[in-house]
Design a protein around this motif. Sequence first.
Motif, short mmCIF file in Angstrom:
data_model
loop_
_atom_site.label_atom_id
_atom_site.label_comp_id
_atom_site.label_asym_id
_atom_site.label_seq_id
_atom_site.Cartn_x
_atom_site.Cartn_y
_atom_site.Cartn_z
N LEU A 156 -57.34 -87.57 4.66
CA LEU A 156 -57.72 -87.88 6.04
C LEU A 156 -57.91 -89.37 6.24
O LEU A 156 -57.70 -89.89 7.34
N GLY A 157 -58.31 -90.08 5.19
CA GLY A 157 -58.41 -91.53 5.28
C GLY A 157 -57.07 -92.21 5.05
O GLY A 157 -56.68 -93.10 5.81
N LEU A 212 -58.99 -89.90 19.55
CA LEU A 212 -59.90 -88.92 20.13
C LEU A 212 -60.56 -88.13 19.01
O LEU A 212 -59.87 -87.53 18.17
N ILE A 213 -61.88 -88.13 18.98
CA ILE A 213 -62.63 -87.35 18.00
C ILE A 213 -63.62 -86.46 18.73
O ILE A 213 -64.45 -86.93 19.51
N MET A 214 -63.48 -85.16 18.51
CA MET A 214 -64.38 -84.20 19.15
C MET A 214 -65.73 -84.25 18.47
O MET A 214 -65.83 -84.21 17.24
N GLU A 215 -66.77 -84.32 19.26
CA GLU A 215 -68.12 -84.46 18.74
C GLU A 215 -68.94 -83.23 19.10
O GLU A 215 -68.86 -82.77 20.25
N PRO A 220 -68.41 -86.72 9.67
CA PRO A 220 -68.61 -88.17 9.74
C PRO A 220 -67.45 -89.01 9.23
O PRO A 220 -67.24 -90.13 9.71
N ALA A 221 -66.69 -88.50 8.26
CA ALA A 221 -65.59 -89.29 7.69
C ALA A 221 -64.51 -89.58 8.72
O ALA A 221 -63.82 -90.61 8.60
N TYR A 222 -64.32 -88.70 9.71
CA TYR A 222 -63.33 -89.01 10.76
C TYR A 222 -63.69 -90.33 11.44
O TYR A 222 -62.83 -91.20 11.64
N VAL A 223 -64.95 -90.43 11.81
CA VAL A 223 -65.40 -91.62 12.53
C VAL A 223 -65.35 -92.85 11.63
O VAL A 223 -64.79 -93.89 11.99
N ASP A 224 -65.91 -92.73 10.44
CA ASP A 224 -66.03 -93.89 9.57
C ASP A 224 -64.66 -94.43 9.15
O ASP A 224 -64.46 -95.65 9.08
N ALA A 225 -63.71 -93.55 8.87
CA ALA A 225 -62.38 -94.00 8.47
C ALA A 225 -61.72 -94.81 9.57
O ALA A 225 -61.03 -95.81 9.32
N ASN A 226 -61.94 -94.40 10.81
CA ASN A 226 -61.34 -95.12 11.94
C ASN A 226 -62.10 -96.40 12.28
O ASN A 226 -61.50 -97.36 12.76
N VAL A 227 -63.39 -96.42 12.03
CA VAL A 227 -64.15 -97.67 12.17
C VAL A 227 -63.62 -98.70 11.18
O VAL A 227 -63.36 -99.86 11.53
N ILE A 228 -63.43 -98.29 9.93
CA ILE A 228 -62.92 -99.19 8.91
C ILE A 228 -61.52 -99.69 9.28
O ILE A 228 -61.17 -100.85 9.06
N ALA A 229 -60.71 -98.80 9.88
CA ALA A 229 -59.35 -99.17 10.27
C ALA A 229 -59.30 -100.04 11.51
O ALA A 229 -58.25 -100.58 11.87
#
Length: 400
Positions: free
Chosen positions: A110-111, A124-127, A131-140
């Motif tokens: 996923l990362g 788009l991330i359903m909430e 947490p890894a969905y969000v964090d991986a995209n923050v890092i990217a």
Amino acid sequence: MIPNMNYRNLKDSYLFYNIAQKTKAYLEEHPEKHLYRMGIGDVSLPLCDAVIQKLHEAVEDQASQDTFHGYMPECGDPQLRKTIAAYYQKRGVVLSDEEVFVSSGASDELGDILDLFGKEKTVLIMEPAYPAYVDANVIAGNTIIHIPAGEENGFVPMPDFSIMADIIYICSPNNPTGAVFNREALQAWVDYANQINALILFDAAYEAFIEEEEIPHSIFEIDGARNCAIEICSLSKTAGFTGTRCGYTVIPKEIFRGGMNLNQMWVRNRTTKTNGVSYIIQKGASAVFSEEGQKQIHDYIQIYKKNGACLMDVLDRLGIWYCGGKNAPYIWMKCPNGMGSWEFFDYLLREIQVVGTPGEGFGACGEGYFRFSTFGSPEDTKEAARRLEVLLRKKKLITY
């Protein structure tokens, strides 16, 4: 050296790290207490016999010159790729083995998969969300649009055609809520993705827990998905591979973006960035899809499902709202008496030594909710459920 400054935008601490710190502190103060851990989604049952046998065989292979294996193909053992494609065929999904990529697990993939999309994408991330969905995209460095979900839609949100995005995350059965997307809901998301030229990352890590025939196990059961979806799956919860690490990713050959073929791009990525999953692990994984392996992992899943039924029976008797449990290994309950999710976490830890996961850790939409994992031992789950019922009845925390 120029660092990736996006790391500054990550939250200071990770959800499960916070839980670990709280439980550690509690045990230091109360070393005589036993904790009933239903928080982190780690399995408690061992690998099934069919897998263990193949792992042993693979180890013996590595001890002989005639059967020794060095580097494996980066995209996966050809026979395992065919085996996984055949597994999909049983549900009417036709894949070529070249569309299946063996991975070291869904979390890794996923990362890594974000390599396909370049920089500064809208996601788009359903909430509530893993947490890894969000964090991986923050890092990217991507822009994240949070799509809220709640009781009003059963934590299954529908697309908003006024919103444009490049990437859409869908997890079904969902972590953390346990909610599932039915065929109509998935069709709506596939139609939306195709209309706006977005790509769906479909997390199917819990598909083996689906028991209702009408619920799709794969996004590729939906018309049009081969043009807009990548599916990422794991053997961690399906077959207890959390400590063994193996999964697979499906990228159809039809997907083109910007004149480039994503399947071919992923071949290039894997052959550049990995040396493949080990021979021993892949041989063990092959046993998961055998007739014997499927029966054995199904028996294990039923044990986890009985844990879920035990918890759901208590919540039903207490009249507490929840979703999940039936088609997923997670139960997502509403905190009683308007309690906050971390408040409820501390309350359960202090009063009955039960550890769950605060919903707020999965995003703002999770505040006021709480996740229980059904992966614990049957004995601990039964006792935790008993303690929960006694506590909430005694304290009269069963009204909102």
